[in-house]
Design an enzyme around this catalytic site. Structure first.
Site, mmCIF file in Angstrom:
data_model
loop_
_atom_site.group_PDB
_atom_site.id
_atom_site.type_symbol
_atom_site.label_atom_id
_atom_site.label_comp_id
_atom_site.label_asym_id
_atom_site.label_seq_id
_atom_site.Cartn_x
_atom_site.Cartn_y
_atom_site.Cartn_z
ATOM 1 N N HIS A 5 59.095 28.824 42.150
ATOM 2 C CA HIS A 5 58.626 27.471 41.857
ATOM 3 C C HIS A 5 59.830 26.643 41.396
ATOM 4 O O HIS A 5 60.656 27.118 40.607
ATOM 5 C CB HIS A 5 57.599 27.474 40.732
ATOM 6 C CG HIS A 5 56.291 28.114 41.072
ATOM 7 N ND1 HIS A 5 55.942 28.531 42.343
ATOM 8 C CD2 HIS A 5 55.211 28.374 40.281
ATOM 9 C CE1 HIS A 5 54.720 29.032 42.315
ATOM 10 N NE2 HIS A 5 54.252 28.959 41.077
ATOM 11 N N ARG B 238 52.098 21.817 46.023
ATOM 12 C CA ARG B 238 52.351 23.030 46.812
ATOM 13 C C ARG B 238 53.308 22.703 47.952
ATOM 14 O O ARG B 238 53.104 21.721 48.667
ATOM 15 C CB ARG B 238 51.046 23.544 47.406
ATOM 16 C CG ARG B 238 51.213 24.856 48.162
ATOM 17 C CD ARG B 238 51.154 26.048 47.276
ATOM 18 N NE ARG B 238 49.897 26.123 46.572
ATOM 19 C CZ ARG B 238 49.700 26.885 45.493
ATOM 20 N NH1 ARG B 238 50.673 27.622 44.989
ATOM 21 N NH2 ARG B 238 48.531 26.890 44.898
ATOM 22 N N LYS C 4 46.848 22.948 32.677
ATOM 23 C CA LYS C 4 47.391 24.173 32.081
ATOM 24 C C LYS C 4 48.786 23.889 31.540
ATOM 25 O O LYS C 4 49.161 24.349 30.455
ATOM 26 C CB LYS C 4 47.509 25.291 33.126
ATOM 27 C CG LYS C 4 46.204 25.940 33.550
ATOM 28 C CD LYS C 4 46.475 26.943 34.687
ATOM 29 C CE LYS C 4 45.350 26.932 35.700
ATOM 30 N NZ LYS C 4 45.709 27.587 36.974
ATOM 31 N N CYS D 88 52.397 30.440 35.620
ATOM 32 C CA CYS D 88 53.763 30.579 36.129
ATOM 33 C C CYS D 88 54.620 29.321 35.944
ATOM 34 O O CYS D 88 55.785 29.411 35.536
ATOM 35 C CB CYS D 88 53.742 30.978 37.601
ATOM 36 S SG CYS D 88 52.393 30.226 38.539
ATOM 37 N N GLY E 65 52.112 32.192 44.612
ATOM 38 C CA GLY E 65 51.283 32.030 43.415
ATOM 39 C C GLY E 65 49.814 32.264 43.706
ATOM 40 O O GLY E 65 49.064 32.724 42.861
HETATM 41 O O1 25A Z 1 41.451 33.458 38.750
HETATM 42 P P1 25A Z 1 42.915 33.190 38.567
HETATM 43 O O2 25A Z 1 43.427 33.696 37.278
HETATM 44 O O3 25A Z 1 43.233 31.733 38.760
HETATM 45 O O4 25A Z 1 43.674 34.047 39.722
HETATM 46 C C1 25A Z 1 43.369 33.981 41.124
HETATM 47 C C2 25A Z 1 44.290 34.831 41.923
HETATM 48 O O5 25A Z 1 45.606 34.399 41.688
HETATM 49 C C3 25A Z 1 46.475 35.507 41.651
HETATM 50 C C4 25A Z 1 45.716 36.775 41.953
HETATM 51 O O6 25A Z 1 45.760 37.089 43.392
HETATM 52 C C5 25A Z 1 44.315 36.335 41.566
HETATM 53 O O7 25A Z 1 43.338 37.054 42.271
HETATM 54 N N1 25A Z 1 47.074 35.400 40.333
HETATM 55 C C6 25A Z 1 46.546 35.564 39.113
HETATM 56 N N2 25A Z 1 47.420 35.264 38.166
HETATM 57 C C7 25A Z 1 48.553 34.873 38.803
HETATM 58 C C8 25A Z 1 49.843 34.431 38.384
HETATM 59 N N3 25A Z 1 50.153 34.269 37.099
HETATM 60 C C9 25A Z 1 48.337 34.983 40.174
HETATM 61 N N4 25A Z 1 49.256 34.697 41.053
HETATM 62 C C10 25A Z 1 50.457 34.307 40.609
HETATM 63 N N5 25A Z 1 50.759 34.148 39.328
HETATM 64 P P2 25A Z 1 46.425 38.410 44.025
HETATM 65 O O8 25A Z 1 46.068 38.429 45.453
HETATM 66 O O9 25A Z 1 47.843 38.507 43.664
HETATM 67 O O10 25A Z 1 45.712 39.609 43.287
HETATM 68 C C11 25A Z 1 44.397 39.953 43.489
HETATM 69 C C12 25A Z 1 44.312 41.388 42.928
HETATM 70 O O11 25A Z 1 43.084 41.529 42.226
HETATM 71 C C13 25A Z 1 42.462 42.727 42.732
HETATM 72 N N6 25A Z 1 41.024 42.725 42.533
HETATM 73 C C14 25A Z 1 40.101 41.965 43.128
HETATM 74 N N7 25A Z 1 38.873 42.278 42.693
HETATM 75 C C15 25A Z 1 39.016 43.279 41.804
HETATM 76 C C16 25A Z 1 40.388 43.585 41.705
HETATM 77 N N8 25A Z 1 40.837 44.551 40.924
HETATM 78 C C17 25A Z 1 39.947 45.241 40.179
HETATM 79 N N9 25A Z 1 38.622 45.003 40.225
HETATM 80 C C18 25A Z 1 38.117 44.043 41.016
HETATM 81 N N10 25A Z 1 36.797 43.831 41.063
HETATM 82 C C19 25A Z 1 42.819 42.718 44.183
HETATM 83 O O12 25A Z 1 42.623 43.963 44.773
HETATM 84 C C20 25A Z 1 44.296 42.346 44.101
HETATM 85 O O13 25A Z 1 45.048 43.483 43.741
HETATM 86 P P3 25A Z 1 41.841 44.068 46.195
HETATM 87 O O14 25A Z 1 41.645 45.498 46.393
HETATM 88 O O15 25A Z 1 40.602 43.177 46.157
HETATM 89 O O16 25A Z 1 42.755 43.453 47.279
HETATM 90 C C21 25A Z 1 43.511 44.334 48.115
HETATM 91 C C22 25A Z 1 44.044 43.486 49.227
HETATM 92 O O17 25A Z 1 42.966 42.819 49.901
HETATM 93 C C23 25A Z 1 43.242 41.437 50.093
HETATM 94 N N11 25A Z 1 41.959 40.708 49.924
HETATM 95 C C24 25A Z 1 41.644 39.927 48.884
HETATM 96 N N12 25A Z 1 40.421 39.401 49.044
HETATM 97 C C25 25A Z 1 39.938 39.871 50.222
HETATM 98 C C26 25A Z 1 40.917 40.717 50.795
HETATM 99 N N13 25A Z 1 40.719 41.352 51.944
HETATM 100 C C27 25A Z 1 39.558 41.170 52.576
HETATM 101 N N14 25A Z 1 38.576 40.384 52.085
HETATM 102 C C28 25A Z 1 38.719 39.718 50.932
HETATM 103 N N15 25A Z 1 37.714 38.936 50.450
HETATM 104 C C29 25A Z 1 44.254 41.116 49.054
HETATM 105 O O18 25A Z 1 45.156 40.141 49.564
HETATM 106 C C30 25A Z 1 44.957 42.394 48.741
HETATM 107 O O19 25A Z 1 46.152 42.474 49.497
HETATM 108 O O1 L14 Z 2 47.953 31.736 36.759
HETATM 109 O O2 L14 Z 2 49.626 29.078 42.721
HETATM 110 O O3 L14 Z 2 46.652 30.072 36.353
HETATM 111 O O4 L14 Z 2 47.579 29.059 43.434
HETATM 112 C C1 L14 Z 2 46.398 30.034 39.366
HETATM 113 C C2 L14 Z 2 46.809 29.297 40.649
HETATM 114 C C3 L14 Z 2 48.691 30.956 39.175
HETATM 115 C C4 L14 Z 2 49.112 30.214 40.415
HETATM 116 C C5 L14 Z 2 47.365 30.717 37.112
HETATM 117 C C6 L14 Z 2 48.418 29.316 42.568
HETATM 118 C C7 L14 Z 2 47.627 30.179 38.501
HETATM 119 C C8 L14 Z 2 47.946 30.006 41.314
#
Ligand code: 25A
Ligand code: L14
Length: 340
Positions: A246, A239, A217, A133, A164
């Protein structure tokens, strides 16, 4: 490759998350030609319904054969899930636009911001990466300046919102704020320190070189997207207790001299940018005003008087839209434009 059709079967993986939600509403708002939408999340969310154009759509858990018949899949379920499932989706013939950090630096995977390098979409092999982002909003602004004056070096400091990190982090900022205002003890689950009324110089994990992953990144992704590995970038990512958008302070050193007025004119004519710069009227971009907007807003454009050819500026964009969901949908729009 995508076959030209009137409308497409589109999947959102991670549909219940902060970015996934925004992907669904962005597809709606931009009237993306969707024949059918499929929504996926973890088993935790299986059976839940989400709305798309007024219809209730069930959330499904991912399975080996989930991607049959899907043309385009927008992923935002974290790097771990993308590592496993993006190749499964690509193998079944669907094009993946992946929002996680998993594939961004893979030389086989294009890393695309439509305003900057749409041409890189031509060589994809089934997976296209959506950049970080903070990187996206920065390269939208750097590209026209690089074309006009060749950028030598960028020093960036970010002020990143909690969205984020996802919904859990937004809840934590709200909870800590209300707890503090009610003289209750606070809990820190998402971040290692209190985020309410605080500033944390720490985003993502620390690396051996003392920088965070988020900072590296911004260095590596910028060079790959602009396609020029001579641009030097150094970043500090921070943060702040803001829900959405942002902000970034940019210091840009160029080969050719540019006046602030020249920079303003170039940015005003460039795609995806709005110049919002009238200090005499207290006009500069602010997160609370830019939330929900599509463009990257630029203000505080002024000369860096400490070097020969330097410009300082302040940029703000909505991290869930241009920083994530919108950029992914714009990539999908370009893909269907290029389809044959
Ligand atoms: O690894 P990365 O790339 O660094 O990304 C880490 C996290 O950053 C966000 C995103 O979080 C990601 O998980 N993200 C990624 N790229 C981003 C970007 N460019 C970014 N944020 C900003 N800019 P998120 O909370 O937005 O999205 C998580 C989604 O992933 C789904 N998911 C999880 N496991 C999955 C899956 N989908 C398919 N298969 C799988 N195995 C997740 O769905 C959510 O849609 P969910 O069903 O797990 O979550 C539903 C609700 O439950 C909450 N929750 C999350 N963890 C827990 C939980 N509730 C209880 N216990 C938990 N452990 C969530 O908040 C959601 O509302
Ligand atoms: O997409 O703000 O690589 O915590 C992982 C960290 C997105 C933002 C990515 C955060 C980021 C995220």
């Amino acid at each position: 490759m995508i076959k030209k059709k009137n409308s497409y079967v589109v999947a959102v993986v991670g549909a219940t998350g902060a970015v996934g939600n925004e992907m669904i509403s962005t597809l709606e708002q931009r009237n993306f030609p969707v024949e059918k939408i499929r929504l996926f999340a973890s088993e935790r969310s299986e059976g839940k319904d989400l709305e798309f154009h007024g219809n209730q759509i069930p959330v499904e858990a991912l399975k080996e054969d989930s991607f049959k018949g899907i043309d385009i899949a927008l992923f935002s379920a974290g790097a771990e899930r993308s590592k496993i499932w993006a190749p499964v989706a690509a193998k079944s013939g669907c094009v993946v636009v992946d929002n996680s950090s998993q594939w961004r630096m893979d030389p086989e995977v294009p890393l695309v911001v439509p305003e900057v390098n749409t041409h890189d979409l031509k060589w994809h092999k089934g997976i296209i990466a959506n950049p970080n982002c903070s990187t996206i909003q920065m390269v939208v602004v750097l590209k026209p300046i690089h074309d006009a004056a060749k950028i030598k070096r960028v020093v960036v400091t970010t002020f990143q919102s909690v969205s984020g990190t996802g919904k859990k982090a937004m809840d934590e900022l709200l909870q800590q704020t209300t707890d503090i205002l009610n003289f209750r003890e606070i809990k820190c689950n998402v971040y290692p320190h209190q985020i309410a009324f605080n500033v944390l110089p720490h985003i993502d994990k620390f690396l051996e070189n003392g920088y965070t992953k988020e900072e590296m990144k911004m260095v590596n992704e910028t060079q790959k997207i602009i396609g020029d590995y001579s641009i030097r970038v150094t970043a500090t990512t921070v943060r702040v207790p803001v829900f959405r958008c942002h902000s970034e302070s940019l210091n840009i050193e160029t080969e050719k001299k540019m006046t602030p007025d020249e920079v303003r004119a170039i940015l005003a004519g460039a795609p995806g940018i709005i110049v919002f710069d009238a200090p005499d009227k207290n006009v500069y971009p602010l997160p609370v005003e830019i939330a929900g907007k599509d463009d990257t807003y630029v203000g505080r454009i002024r000369e860096d008087e400490s070097i020969e050819n330097g410009i300082n500026m302040w940029i703000v964009a909505d991290n869930l839209r241009k920083g994530a969901a919108l950029n992914a949908v714009q990539i999908a729009e370009k893909l269907i434009e290029m389809a044959d």
